[in-house]
Design a protein around this motif. Structure first.
Motif, PDB file in Angstrom:
ATOM      1  N   GLN A 252      46.523  27.181  44.541  1.00 52.27           N
ATOM      2  CA  GLN A 252      48.810  27.668  43.682  1.00 52.27           C
ATOM      3  C   GLN A 252      47.730  28.849  43.099  1.00 52.27           C
ATOM      4  N   LEU A 253      49.482  30.148  43.839  1.00 52.54           N
ATOM      5  CA  LEU A 253      49.263  31.704  43.065  1.00 52.54           C
ATOM      6  C   LEU A 253      49.066  31.545  41.688  1.00 52.54           C
ATOM      7  N   LEU A 254      49.818  31.352  41.017  1.00 50.59           N
ATOM      8  CA  LEU A 254      49.758  31.321  39.081  1.00 50.59           C
ATOM      9  C   LEU A 254      48.832  30.432  38.697  1.00 50.59           C
ATOM     10  N   ASP A 255      47.870  29.660  39.397  1.00 48.45           N
ATOM     11  CA  ASP A 255      46.723  29.558  39.216  1.00 48.45           C
ATOM     12  C   ASP A 255      45.156  30.658  38.684  1.00 48.45           C
ATOM     13  N   VAL A 256      45.391  31.359  40.231  1.00 47.96           N
ATOM     14  CA  VAL A 256      44.701  32.154  39.857  1.00 47.96           C
ATOM     15  C   VAL A 256      45.200  34.032  39.375  1.00 47.96           C
ATOM     16  N   THR A 257      46.543  33.780  39.388  1.00 47.95           N
ATOM     17  CA  THR A 257      46.758  35.631  38.779  1.00 47.95           C
ATOM     18  C   THR A 257      47.360  35.599  37.264  1.00 47.95           C
ATOM     19  N   GLY A 258      47.458  34.493  36.848  1.00 47.85           N
ATOM     20  CA  GLY A 258      47.868  33.727  35.361  1.00 47.85           C
ATOM     21  C   GLY A 258      46.767  34.566  34.396  1.00 47.85           C
ATOM     22  N   PRO A 259      45.591  33.570  34.864  1.00 50.22           N
ATOM     23  CA  PRO A 259      44.514  34.300  34.272  1.00 50.22           C
ATOM     24  C   PRO A 259      43.794  35.351  34.377  1.00 50.22           C
ATOM     25  N   ALA A 260      44.311  35.782  35.776  1.00 55.72           N
ATOM     26  CA  ALA A 260      43.886  37.176  35.828  1.00 55.72           C
ATOM     27  C   ALA A 260      45.046  38.397  35.316  1.00 55.72           C
ATOM     28  N   GLU A 261      45.686  37.981  34.926  1.00 54.99           N
ATOM     29  CA  GLU A 261      47.113  38.806  34.316  1.00 54.99           C
ATOM     30  C   GLU A 261      46.904  39.398  32.783  1.00 54.99           C
ATOM     31  N   VAL A 262      46.514  38.073  32.403  1.00 53.31           N
ATOM     32  CA  VAL A 262      46.432  37.563  30.666  1.00 53.31           C
ATOM     33  C   VAL A 262      44.936  38.854  30.536  1.00 53.31           C
ATOM     34  N   PHE A 263      43.469  38.343  31.481  1.00 55.27           N
ATOM     35  CA  PHE A 263      42.329  39.632  31.113  1.00 55.27           C
ATOM     36  C   PHE A 263      42.862  41.041  31.446  1.00 55.27           C
ATOM     37  N   GLY A 264      43.649  41.138  32.537  1.00 58.67           N
ATOM     38  CA  GLY A 264      43.741  42.461  33.054  1.00 58.67           C
ATOM     39  C   GLY A 264      44.327  43.280  31.958  1.00 58.67           C
ATOM     40  N   THR A 265      45.040  42.287  31.600  1.00 57.66           N
ATOM     41  CA  THR A 265      46.320  42.955  30.165  1.00 57.66           C
ATOM     42  C   THR A 265      45.721  43.168  28.419  1.00 57.66           C
ATOM     43  N   ALA A 266      44.245  41.960  28.321  1.00 57.88           N
ATOM     44  CA  ALA A 266      43.708  42.369  27.351  1.00 57.88           C
ATOM     45  C   ALA A 266      42.595  43.667  27.021  1.00 57.88           C
ATOM     46  N   ASN A 267      42.411  43.800  29.038  1.00 62.26           N
ATOM     47  CA  ASN A 267      41.809  45.480  28.440  1.00 62.26           C
ATOM     48  C   ASN A 267      42.476  46.634  27.931  1.00 62.26           C
ATOM     49  N   MET A 268      43.629  46.345  28.689  1.00 61.40           N
ATOM     50  CA  MET A 268      44.362  46.976  27.723  1.00 61.40           C
ATOM     51  C   MET A 268      44.730  47.857  26.264  1.00 61.40           C
ATOM     52  N   PHE A 269      44.200  46.261  25.472  1.00 66.12           N
ATOM     53  CA  PHE A 269      43.824  47.223  24.203  1.00 66.12           C
ATOM     54  C   PHE A 269      42.903  46.961  23.691  1.00 66.12           C
ATOM     55  N   GLY A 270      41.711  47.250  24.584  1.00 69.07           N
ATOM     56  CA  GLY A 270      40.241  47.903  24.359  1.00 69.07           C
ATOM     57  C   GLY A 270      39.596  46.406  24.895  1.00 69.07           C
TER      58      GLY A 270
END
Length: 325
Positions: A10-28
């Motif tokens: 399921q696409l969001l199973d993969v991309t949902g967590p990946a987006e969270v971790f990638g966004t976290a990198n924006m904040f340090g």
């Protein structure tokens, strides 16, 4: 940090967590997120979208901080795929923290990671997980369940909730809150999965008398159904009817009646704008306060909150000519 992927995932199973971790990198944050698949080939997801991966499990470092194992709707096909199971087994073996999203719990259960542990999965699959893997203590309502170094989450978008909780563990609530704001999601989703379930009460029963009693209640939940009346109508004693309800539904007759009324109230709330007091009357609760207590106890939200989340998305039409036709 590794995210496993495979055909049919399921696409969001993969991309949902990946987006969270990638966004976290924006904040340090400093997450090194890599997606791997059996053999290192790109995969086609359940929605038909093809996603690229970084390679096979062999391309990962010898030791990993976290693995995220997503799922696919046909979990039986996933656990029967030798290459998928081998990939997941290898990455899990090398990870300090193990997580799954939705039906990914079946893969973890299949390789024994969940034996003797509490676990969550999509509400629709909870009974199947419990039946297929009896050593797992399945909890149907939580959005995610943490047991030691293993965390399992509910369906699809719950992977975002799971990922946010990991960010909070790693970098604290302030950074996790920044990520939630950026993604316009709840920092902590209110209530559990039961508010999303299509049906709260069982419909099928083996005993014909019990089926008649259940049909009578569902046909008119607002009616003043008493145990004596129901038992007399189906030709059994009140004590025997109570035993039938307990053995075949896991509820007392009173609990079943409340569930039927709750389902009726949900349908009314989803369909229109009637005052809560009117909904309580139509569904058989009698008072708004009684209905509120039932909603809060079973769904974890108030009737007003439930309606705000699940009512129709169609805009109201103020007049026959409002659409311009």
């Amino acid at each position: 940090m590794a995210i496993t992927a495979f055909d049919g995932v399921q696409l969001l199973d993969v991309t949902g967590p990946a987006e969270v971790f990638g966004t976290a990198n924006m904040f340090g944050a400093r997450y090194d997120v890599r997606t791997v698949s059996p053999g290192g080939a790109d995969v086609r997801t359940s929605s038909g979208v093809r996603i690229g991966v970084d390679g096979a499990s062999e391309s990962l470092p010898a030791r990993l901080g976290t693995v995220v194992v997503p799922g696919r709707r046909d979990w039986r096909q996933a656990v029967a795929d030798v290459d998928v199971v081998e990939c997941v087994t290898e990455v899990v073996r090398r990870s300090d923290r193990v997580t799954s999203v939705c039906a990914g719990a079946f893969l973890l259960a299949h390789i024994g990671v969940l034996d003797g542990r509490r676990a969550a999965t999509h509400w629709r699959l909870a009974d199947e997980l419990a039946a297929a893997y009896p050593l797992v203590s399945v909890e149907a309502d939580p959005v995610f369940v943490r047991d030691g170094h293993v965390t399992t989450s509910a369906g699809i978008t719950a992977g975002i909730d799971l990922a946010l909780s990991l960010v909070e563990d790693d970098y604290g609530p302030d950074l996790a809150r920044d990520v939630a704001r950026e993604l316009v999601v709840f920092m902590a989703r209110p209530a559990g999965q039961s508010q999303f379930s299509v049906r709260l009460i069982p419909r099928e029963a083996r005993h014909p008398g019990l089926r008649r009693a259940m049909d009578t209640v569902v046909a008119d939940p607002a009616a003043p159904h008493s145990l004596d009346t129901l038992a007399r109508d189906v030709g059994v004693s009140p004590r025997h009817l109570t035993r039938l309800f307990r053995s075949e539904t896991g509820m007392t007759p009173g609990q079943y009646l409340e569930s039927a009324r709750l389902e009726s109230a949900r349908a009314i709330l989803e369909a229109g704008d009637e005052p809560v007091e009117a909904v309580a009357g139509r569904s058989g609760f009698g008072s708004a306060e009684t209905m509120r207590r039932a909603f809060h106890h079973t769904l974890g939200v108030t009737p007003t909150t439930y309606r705000a989340r699940f009512r129709s998305t169609r805009p109201a039409i103020s007049s026959p000519n409002a659409t311009g036709s």
